[in-house]
Write an enzyme that holds these catalytic residues in place. Sequence first.
Site, mmCIF file in Angstrom:
data_model
loop_
_atom_site.group_PDB
_atom_site.id
_atom_site.type_symbol
_atom_site.label_atom_id
_atom_site.label_comp_id
_atom_site.label_asym_id
_atom_site.label_seq_id
_atom_site.Cartn_x
_atom_site.Cartn_y
_atom_site.Cartn_z
ATOM 1 N N TYR A 82 67.965 45.139 38.449
ATOM 2 C CA TYR A 82 68.252 43.756 38.811
ATOM 3 C C TYR A 82 68.923 43.031 37.632
ATOM 4 O O TYR A 82 69.200 43.632 36.598
ATOM 5 C CB TYR A 82 66.967 43.055 39.259
ATOM 6 C CG TYR A 82 66.483 43.514 40.627
ATOM 7 C CD1 TYR A 82 67.368 43.619 41.693
ATOM 8 C CD2 TYR A 82 65.159 43.841 40.850
ATOM 9 C CE1 TYR A 82 66.933 44.035 42.951
ATOM 10 C CE2 TYR A 82 64.716 44.261 42.109
ATOM 11 C CZ TYR A 82 65.613 44.360 43.147
ATOM 12 O OH TYR A 82 65.191 44.778 44.386
ATOM 13 N N CYS B 15 51.344 51.673 55.158
ATOM 14 C CA CYS B 15 51.242 52.991 54.534
ATOM 15 C C CYS B 15 50.803 54.009 55.579
ATOM 16 O O CYS B 15 49.895 53.731 56.374
ATOM 17 C CB CYS B 15 50.236 52.922 53.389
ATOM 18 S SG CYS B 15 49.935 54.515 52.596
#
Length: 372
Positions: free
Chosen positions: A168, A357
């Site tokens: 980033y 998950c």
Amino acid sequence: MQPYPTLFSPLELGGLTLANRVTMAPLYLGYANMDGLVNKRLLEHYQEMGASGAAMVMVENASIDPRGQGSPFTMRIDEDRFTQGLAGLAAAIQAGGAKAGLQINHAGRFAHGTGHPLAPSAVPLGEMVPEALSAEQIAGITQAFARAARRVRQAGFDLVELHGGTGYLLAQFLSPRTNRRDDAYGGSLNNRLRFPLEVIAAVRREVGPDYPVGYRFLADEWLPDGLQLSEALLAAPRLAEAGLAYLSVMGGTYESFFLPERKAQEQEPGYMLSLAAAVKQAVQVPVIAAGRMQDPALAEAALTEGKADLIGLARVLLADPQWVRKAQEGRASEIVGCEPTCGLCFQRVAKGQPVFCSQWPKQKREHFATRD
Ligand SMILES: Cc1cc2nc3c(=O)[nH]c(=O)nc-3n(C[C@H](O)[C@H](O)[C@H](O)COP(=O)(O)O)c2cc1C
């Protein structure tokens, strides 16, 4: 007898006393709605993380600038109106006994949305060519980081983390690959460090000298022309000495994660531990190591061998929020593992879907699978 005595020993971190050496590493889950506000789903998830027994929970990246938002479902902290919701998030984590931190970010060339993302230089990303930042825009983003850090403190978080990982904006300035500027912000390592150092200084001024400021540090882009560990080891002490409470080390960016050789590496236990160990040799501040630190014995060894001071668990803690308790109570064999070849969380992030998950029970998967 406690099987992992170092893992369950306290640590002083930037003036905070952590009860043990486990921290939740930031994990973007796409639970916010398009308004960028904290919602029920986020509160529920982070409340569970705060009660997991981890000494510290670092909340996933929140955006300091609408043009730097990683995804439409990233939480926002670019205006005062977001502070109240974030205060609820800090309180939900602290209610469980953990210290609460919030990571703040500008995604730079990886920002979503229409128009040109902003970046140090106009280095293409596929078809997209980002807009090179002017010196005035750089100064504006530096101030946006500082204002966001002030909001983190006002919201009641115990600390703030600057996102210098994943490729980033902060990492883009440090990288010789994405920073091709020929002004004071590009070229030499000194110049490429200028923006991250200015951000740290501005944040420090805004939050005061005693408030802990951490840094997610990209120690190797794992790309041939990217930032290499050798240069990162020169950068790390410069950043740390600018007033950081710790460095949380990672490797790789969105451009390296999906290379076949990197995919295999990413499936290995402790795959970023050698980076953390190298950075630890170069700095005086505590270092966090993350990356499939699934086995508490591996975590304990990393600490006793001086490779890290804290263990970061991201998918590991998501897969089994009871990880800390099971390790502490000598029930490591009962830990439900993050499946190395699964990749479901990455896939759902890529599709803009809220993450669940594959190891969760059916009811929990269904509960988190759909957006409000
Ligand atoms: C879906 C996903 C989202 C992530 N989001 C963030 C983030 O917001 N900030 C950050 O610094 N790291 C982020 N990471 C990196 C994790 O913090 C961590 O370094 C990495 O997943 C390795 O640890 P683990 O094997 O325990 O997951 C993310 C990773 C994944 C898989």
